[in-house]
Design an enzyme around this catalytic site. Structure first.
Site, short mmCIF file in Angstrom:
data_model
loop_
_atom_site.label_atom_id
_atom_site.label_comp_id
_atom_site.label_asym_id
_atom_site.label_seq_id
_atom_site.Cartn_x
_atom_site.Cartn_y
_atom_site.Cartn_z
N GLY A 253 5.70 7.98 6.45
CA GLY A 253 4.86 8.74 5.52
C GLY A 253 3.39 8.69 5.92
N THR B 104 8.99 2.57 11.56
CA THR B 104 8.38 2.96 12.85
C THR B 104 8.11 1.73 13.72
OG1 THR B 104 7.37 4.78 11.66
CG2 THR B 104 6.47 4.32 13.83
N ILE C 286 1.33 2.35 2.25
CA ILE C 286 0.62 2.31 0.96
C ILE C 286 1.30 1.32 0.02
CG2 ILE C 286 -0.28 4.67 1.11
CD1 ILE C 286 1.61 5.20 -1.38
N ASP C 287 2.58 1.03 0.27
CA ASP C 287 3.31 0.10 -0.61
C ASP C 287 2.87 -1.35 -0.40
OD1 ASP C 287 4.69 2.33 -1.33
OD2 ASP C 287 6.64 1.70 -0.57
N ARG D 221 5.64 9.84 -23.44
CA ARG D 221 5.44 10.85 -22.39
C ARG D 221 5.34 10.18 -21.03
NH1 ARG D 221 6.45 13.35 -26.25
NH2 ARG D 221 5.46 15.23 -27.10
#
Ligand code: F6P
Length: 369
Positions: free
Chosen positions: A19, A127, A148-149, A287
């Site tokens: 990503g 990768t 990013i994790d 929501r």
């Protein structure tokens, strides 16, 4: 200048896979500048992961001009894919069906034809594992961690994470005001496949009431108790942040039902499941906001630009030292290197009894456990 550090002219290549991630361009720019300005080397870029080794037109020569203006840009100027594994490269057959083919020998052949001296592989565990396989096959590989994790164990932090936390925190802050206006529960779903770092750090920074992460299976009853407690104290709105990989105790994570083209099954929708449970069991108006790829987009924070630049420069330095099979990493604020093998051995997960979770619990945040 003066190319003092290396007298031999080298020709190196850099690629990124998986990503996209804010800060990738900072790595590319710094590696390019260091290679050209500090060493007088040539640096190439393989587009869309190993694409340049499979189709020659996808191999591009980096210049100071081609990377100009990229420092503050999100995404990657090289393009990327999470379906670019040369050991299982997806190719369409005559019937138009995607079949995996092993292109690894072609990558090695092309590497030699191009007379490359090193390949810098920027990526997450997927990768970097591919990079490790090529390293075992004899290619001179250097790794740069990207996620990013923030789930790569061998580095304290990777670039991209800070930007993602900033985006998620800003979103949580906006949700506070609408939740308070309507006396509602608002659930913000963030990324985090196996590691709940974004939810944890953005949750604490954004002042949420409940954080749900993959490392701590939750009970809907415990979430209900926390919400009731708040209502009784006159707090009629509440905010929950949930990592996409979180799940109730004994249950599997929620996956998207849409057709999957990615290498891994696509997570998504746990926030809706939690909202349904809250509505059903406690009749509280709830929501949901799913942040998704917003967290991967946009301009990197100064922290990620700086870390990306440090990693890019350090990766080229490892090439200069012929320290192959290693990955640059941040250790106690310093840039070090570790064997790539070590970096991919385990994931960096949130410790349920660690300091951050303890801090969150001490200030009244529930993890639904
Ligand atoms: O690994 C990083 C990550 O952001 C995960 O949190 C998420 O599940 C995944 O990438 C989504 O990737 P994509 O939708 O681009 O295939």
């Amino acid at each position: 200048m003066g190319f003092a550090k290396s007298e031999v002219n080298k020709k190196i290549c850099l690629l990124n896979g998986g990503g996209d991630c804010p800060g990738l361009n900072a790595v590319i720019r710094a590696a390019t500048k260091t290679a050209i300005l500090d060493h007088g080397w040539q640096i190439w870029g393989s587009k869309d992961s190993f694409g340049g080794f499979i189709q020659p037109q996808r191999m591009v020569l980096f210049t100071l001009t081609s990377t100009q203006g990229s420092l503050s840009r999100g995404g990657t100027i090289l393009g990327t894919t999470n379906r670019g594994n040369p050991f299982k490269y997806p190719v369409k057959n005559k019937k138009g069906q995607l079949k995996s083919q092993d292109y690894s020998q072609q990558v090695i052949k092309r590497f030699k034809e191009l007379a490359l001296d090193a390949l810098i592989v920027v990526g997450g565990d997927g990768t970097l594992s591919i990079g490790h396989h090529f390293s075992q096959a004899g290619l001179p590989i250097i790794g740069v961690p990207k996620t990013i994790d923030n789930d790569l164990l061998a580095t304290e932090v990777s670039f991209g994470f800070n930007t993602a936390v900033q985006t998620a925190t800003a979103a949580i802050e906006k949700v506070h005001t609408t939740a308070a206006s309507h006396d509602r529960v608002m659930i913000v779903e963030v990324m985090g496949r196996n590691a709940g770092w974004i939810a944890l750090e953005a949750g604490i920074s954004g002042g949420v009431d409940i954080i749900l992460i993959p490392e701590i299976p939750f009970h809907i009853k415990k979430i209900g108790n926390k919400l009731k407690q708040r209502t009784e104290a006159g707090r009629l709105s509440s905010i929950i942040v949930v990592a996409e990989g979180a799940a109730p105790l004994g249950k599997k994570p929620v996956y998207l039902k849409q057709k999957n083209t990615a290498a891994q099954p696509r997570l998504g929708g746990i926030s809706f499941a939690v909202a349904d449970m809250i509505q059903q069991h406690y009749q509280i108006d709830t929501r949901v906001v799913v942040l998704g790829h917003l967290q991967r987009g946009g301009s990197p924070t100064p922290f990620d630009r700086l870390l990306g630049t440090r990693f890019g420069m350090a990766a080229v330095e490892l090439v200069a030292q012929n320290s192959f099979g290693r990955m640059v990493s941040l250790q106690c604020g310093r840039i070090e290197s570790v064997p790539i093998e070590k970096a991919i051995a385990h994931q960096r997960l949130v410790d349920p009894s660690g300091e951050l979770v303890k801090t969150a619990k001490a200030i009244g945040i529930s993890f639904g456990d």
